[in-house]
Motif scaffolding. Sequence first.
Motif, PDB file in Angstrom:
ATOM      1  N   GLY A   1       0.785  -1.224   0.000  1.00 20.91           N
ATOM      2  CA  GLY A   1       0.000   0.000   0.000  1.00 20.91           C
ATOM      3  C   GLY A   1       0.819   1.277   0.000  1.00 20.91           C
ATOM      4  O   GLY A   1       2.047   1.254  -0.067  1.00 20.91           O
ATOM      5  N   PRO A  25       3.333   1.885   3.987  1.00 19.65           N
ATOM      6  CA  PRO A  25       3.690   0.668   4.725  1.00 19.65           C
ATOM      7  C   PRO A  25       4.292   0.996   6.090  1.00 19.65           C
ATOM      8  O   PRO A  25       4.828   2.084   6.311  1.00 19.65           O
ATOM      9  CB  PRO A  25       4.738   0.019   3.824  1.00 19.65           C
ATOM     10  CG  PRO A  25       5.363   1.172   3.113  1.00 19.65           C
ATOM     11  CD  PRO A  25       4.240   2.147   2.879  1.00 19.65           C
ATOM     12  N   ASN A  67       1.166  -3.834   5.245  1.00 19.00           N
ATOM     13  CA  ASN A  67       0.165  -2.852   4.892  1.00 19.00           C
ATOM     14  C   ASN A  67      -0.677  -2.643   6.146  1.00 19.00           C
ATOM     15  O   ASN A  67      -1.326  -3.579   6.613  1.00 19.00           O
ATOM     16  CB  ASN A  67      -0.696  -3.370   3.738  1.00 19.00           C
ATOM     17  CG  ASN A  67      -1.716  -2.358   3.276  1.00 19.00           C
ATOM     18  OD1 ASN A  67      -2.122  -1.481   4.022  1.00 19.00           O
ATOM     19  ND2 ASN A  67      -2.132  -2.493   2.036  1.00 19.00           N
ATOM     20  N   GLY A  79      -0.533  -8.878   2.413  1.00 15.11           N
ATOM     21  CA  GLY A  79      -0.129  -7.526   2.778  1.00 15.11           C
ATOM     22  C   GLY A  79       1.001  -7.497   3.783  1.00 15.11           C
ATOM     23  O   GLY A  79       1.114  -6.558   4.577  1.00 15.11           O
TER      24      GLY A  79
END
Length: 181
Positions: A62, A65, A83, A106
């Motif tokens: 993202g 982070p 993320n 993520g």
Amino acid sequence: MVNRLSLLVLALLVIHLQVQTATKAKSSAAHSAREPFVGVWRAVSISDTRPDGTEVPDLYLGPHPIGLLIYDASGYMCAGSMNPDRAKWANPSKATKEELAAAAEGYDTYCATYDVHEPQKRIVHHVRVGLNPNDVGVDLVRTYVFDGSRLKLSGTDGIEPGFKFWTFTFERAKPSASFAK
């Protein structure tokens, strides 16, 4: 189920203990090449670059982070990033297979030994432990640039089709700085 962040902390503690008992660096040349890296670095951003030069936030970690990159003078390192917008599990004690997959998507972490190749501005992480089983035993080559208190690492491993390379920016962590800030 053990929380992934707890696993990261455990991995970092194991590496720290190994470093505490490790013998001196292989050579003074290797030690001096490592000096600028040694310490704790906090994730600032990660972007993926398309062939036309367009940069976009990383697809998995993202636009903002959270993570740490730790280098030790004896040649060990550990990295963990995530993320922060990952969905929480419905049952905090036991995730579904789908929730586990989404959480792992993520999140990234690995621990390694490392070598610095100053003339080429490259650092090579020799992965020993990693979330991605395909990384274990692999040498991850990163180009590096120091910019004041920031360190930028770039590479091509794990890049999605349609992208040229990624760049992860870190800043040297201050002892009293908040981790999640």
